[in-house]
Design an enzyme around this catalytic site. Structure first.
Site, mmCIF file in Angstrom:
data_model
loop_
_atom_site.group_PDB
_atom_site.id
_atom_site.type_symbol
_atom_site.label_atom_id
_atom_site.label_comp_id
_atom_site.label_asym_id
_atom_site.label_seq_id
_atom_site.Cartn_x
_atom_site.Cartn_y
_atom_site.Cartn_z
ATOM 1 N N HIS A 17 0.843 -1.204 0.000
ATOM 2 C CA HIS A 17 0.000 0.000 0.000
ATOM 3 C C HIS A 17 0.876 1.252 0.000
ATOM 4 O O HIS A 17 0.640 2.198 -0.751
ATOM 5 C CB HIS A 17 -0.878 0.064 1.258
ATOM 6 C CG HIS A 17 -1.919 -0.971 1.372
ATOM 7 N ND1 HIS A 17 -2.076 -1.728 2.517
ATOM 8 C CD2 HIS A 17 -2.897 -1.375 0.522
ATOM 9 C CE1 HIS A 17 -3.097 -2.544 2.363
ATOM 10 N NE2 HIS A 17 -3.609 -2.361 1.153
ATOM 11 N N LYS A 41 -17.981 -5.618 8.545
ATOM 12 C CA LYS A 41 -16.736 -6.335 8.832
ATOM 13 C C LYS A 41 -16.107 -5.810 10.110
ATOM 14 O O LYS A 41 -16.062 -4.611 10.341
ATOM 15 C CB LYS A 41 -15.733 -6.146 7.688
ATOM 16 C CG LYS A 41 -16.029 -6.940 6.451
ATOM 17 C CD LYS A 41 -14.875 -6.828 5.491
ATOM 18 C CE LYS A 41 -15.089 -7.682 4.269
ATOM 19 N NZ LYS A 41 -13.973 -7.565 3.324
ATOM 20 N N ARG A 90 -1.931 -6.076 -8.447
ATOM 21 C CA ARG A 90 -0.964 -7.120 -8.135
ATOM 22 C C ARG A 90 -0.905 -8.190 -9.211
ATOM 23 O O ARG A 90 0.145 -8.766 -9.460
ATOM 24 C CB ARG A 90 -1.317 -7.775 -6.794
ATOM 25 C CG ARG A 90 -1.199 -6.856 -5.615
ATOM 26 C CD ARG A 90 -1.707 -7.502 -4.375
ATOM 27 N NE ARG A 90 -3.150 -7.690 -4.506
ATOM 28 C CZ ARG A 90 -3.968 -8.028 -3.521
ATOM 29 N NH1 ARG A 90 -3.491 -8.284 -2.338
ATOM 30 N NH2 ARG A 90 -5.252 -8.139 -3.722
ATOM 31 N N SER A 127 -3.296 -7.275 3.168
ATOM 32 C CA SER A 127 -3.464 -7.105 4.615
ATOM 33 C C SER A 127 -3.915 -8.407 5.264
ATOM 34 O O SER A 127 -3.454 -8.766 6.352
ATOM 35 C CB SER A 127 -4.487 -6.009 4.910
ATOM 36 O OG SER A 127 -4.019 -4.761 4.476
#
Length: 163
Positions: A17, A41, A90, A127
Site C-alpha cells: 500500500h 466487517k 498485483r 493485509s
C-alpha cells in the site's frame, strides 16, 4: 492542484500500500488516502487506528491527507473535487475486478482511475495475508512499516490473551 485518492480498508497498511501511495504522491499535488468504513466487517484495527497509522507512515511524503469514507467512492471524490483514483494492481485477477469498478466509477461521475502495477516485491501481499501470517507467529517485519509491526504485534498479543 492535481488531486487523487488511494482508497482501501488498510487493515493494516502494508509496504505494498505504502509503495502505491508514495508513487501517487510523486504524480499528484495532494493524495487523499480514503479508509473505507465497512460496518459489516470487524477489522483488526478500528478505522481511527488505521487513520493514525497511515498518517504516521506517510508523514514524510508531505502531501498525503488521510480520512475515512462510507458509501460510494465517487461521492467522496465529488465532495472533495478529486478527479482521479489510484489503484495498485498485483495480478491479472485484480485487473478484471478493478476494470469493472473503474468503468462504473467513470460512468457514475467521470472520475478516472489510474492503475499502477505493484512493485514485484509486493505482488503477493495483502493485509489479510499479513494478519494471518503474523497471527501464526510468522515474520512479517519486511511486509509492513515498523510502526505498523509494533501495533500489529501488540494487537495480536491482546487477542491471544483474551482467548
Amino acid at each position: 492542484m492535481r488531486r487523487a485518492v488511494c482508497p482501501g480498508s488498510f487493515d493494516p497498511i502494508t509496504n505494498g500500500h505504502l509503495d502505491i501511495i508514495a508513487r501517487a504522491s510523486k504524480l499528484y499535488d495532494v493524495v487523499h488516502v480514503a479508509v473505507m468504513i465497512n460496518q459489516s466487517k470487524k477489522g483488526l484495527f478500528t478505522v481511527d487506528e488505521r487513520i493514525e497509522l497511515i498518517r504516521e507512515v506517510t508523514a514524510d511524503f508531505g502531501n498525503v491527507e488521510v480520512e475515512s469514507f462510507h458509501g460510494l467512492l465517487v461521492d467522496f471524490c465529488k465532495q472533495r473535487d478529486i478527479p482521479a483514483i489510484v489503484k495498485g494492481l498485483r495480478a491479472v485477477s485484480d485487473f478484471d475486478y478493478e476494470l469493472q469498478m473503474a468503468q462504473m466509477n467513470n460512468g457514475l461521475s467521470g472520475v478516472e482511475t489510474l492503475f499502477v502495477p505493484t512493485n514485484p516485491t509486493y505482488s503477493f501481499l495483502s493485509s489479510s495475508l499479513v494478519k494471518e501470517v503474523a497471527a501464526w507467529g510468522g515474520d512479517v517485519s519486511h511486509l509492513v512499516p515498523p510502526a505498523v509491526l509494533g501495533q500489529l504485534t501488540e494487537r495480536l498479543a491482546q487477542q491471544r490473551a483474551q482467548q
